[in-house]
Design a protein around this motif. Structure first.
Motif, mmCIF file in Angstrom:
data_model
loop_
_atom_site.group_PDB
_atom_site.id
_atom_site.type_symbol
_atom_site.label_atom_id
_atom_site.label_comp_id
_atom_site.label_asym_id
_atom_site.label_seq_id
_atom_site.Cartn_x
_atom_site.Cartn_y
_atom_site.Cartn_z
ATOM 1 N N GLU A 58 -14.486 -44.720 -48.936
ATOM 2 C CA GLU A 58 -15.710 -45.274 -48.380
ATOM 3 C C GLU A 58 -16.681 -45.478 -49.536
ATOM 4 O O GLU A 58 -16.912 -44.568 -50.339
ATOM 5 C CB GLU A 58 -16.286 -44.337 -47.329
ATOM 6 N N GLY A 67 -18.854 -49.630 -46.486
ATOM 7 C CA GLY A 67 -17.567 -50.007 -45.934
ATOM 8 C C GLY A 67 -16.442 -49.146 -46.451
ATOM 9 O O GLY A 67 -16.609 -48.348 -47.370
ATOM 10 N N LYS A 68 -15.302 -49.337 -45.819
ATOM 11 C CA LYS A 68 -14.089 -48.618 -46.202
ATOM 12 C C LYS A 68 -13.168 -49.615 -46.891
ATOM 13 O O LYS A 68 -12.987 -50.739 -46.413
ATOM 14 C CB LYS A 68 -13.409 -48.037 -44.965
ATOM 15 N N LEU A 79 -13.376 -54.932 -48.291
ATOM 16 C CA LEU A 79 -14.029 -53.862 -47.542
ATOM 17 C C LEU A 79 -13.990 -54.157 -46.057
ATOM 18 O O LEU A 79 -14.207 -55.289 -45.638
ATOM 19 C CB LEU A 79 -15.498 -53.734 -47.956
ATOM 20 N N GLU A 80 -13.748 -53.141 -45.274
ATOM 21 C CA GLU A 80 -13.863 -53.261 -43.827
ATOM 22 C C GLU A 80 -15.209 -52.658 -43.457
ATOM 23 O O GLU A 80 -15.412 -51.446 -43.562
ATOM 24 C CB GLU A 80 -12.724 -52.542 -43.116
ATOM 25 N N VAL A 81 -16.148 -53.526 -43.087
ATOM 26 C CA VAL A 81 -17.511 -53.079 -42.809
ATOM 27 C C VAL A 81 -17.733 -52.778 -41.327
ATOM 28 O O VAL A 81 -18.695 -52.097 -40.977
ATOM 29 C CB VAL A 81 -18.552 -54.098 -43.310
ATOM 30 N N ARG A 86 -13.794 -57.895 -42.340
ATOM 31 C CA ARG A 86 -13.450 -57.587 -43.729
ATOM 32 C C ARG A 86 -14.150 -58.546 -44.672
ATOM 33 O O ARG A 86 -14.221 -59.744 -44.419
ATOM 34 C CB ARG A 86 -11.933 -57.660 -43.925
#
Length: 117
Positions: A58, A67-68, A79-81, A86
């Motif tokens: 993260e 994000g991750k 990043l998956e926010v 993404r």
């Protein structure tokens, strides 16, 4: 008149050149320890952070996005926010590893209620 100018010129130029050189060396040394060295240390830490990025970390970007990491490439990071959202950002835009806490204001309010009880 010309004689007084000559006397003033001789009096002003009688300084020790080694003293001036010593002053410049001290000045450069102070600038190194106050400006250059801390900046190099910070750059080294940031490069180590970017080199250690992996899927699932993260992070926080310089723009403030949380994000991750979904995917890491040579120059970019995906990043998956949010769920299913993404974004591709440059690795250099990652400023720090951080904890993404969903509903943080609600969790803080609940913690305050428990403290009062």
């Amino acid at each position: 008149m010309a004689e007084s100018f000559l006397i003033l010129a001789q009096a002003g130029g009688s300084g020790n050149p080694l003293g001036t050189l010593g002053f410049l060396v001290v000045l450069v040394g102070i600038m190194y320890f106050v400006m250059i060295r801390p900046q190099q240390k910070q750059l080294k830490e940031h490069r180590a952070l970017l080199g250690a990025l992996k899927k699932g970390d993260e992070v926080v970007t310089t723009g403030g996005l949380l994000g991750k990491i979904h995917q890491v490439d040579e120059r970019t990071v995906t990043l998956e926010v949010a769920s299913g959202v993404r974004l591709r950002v440059l690795k250099t835009a990652i400023s720090a590893k951080g904890t993404v806490v969903e509903g943080a204001p609600a969790a803080a309010a609940e913690a305050k209620k428990e403290d009062k009880s």
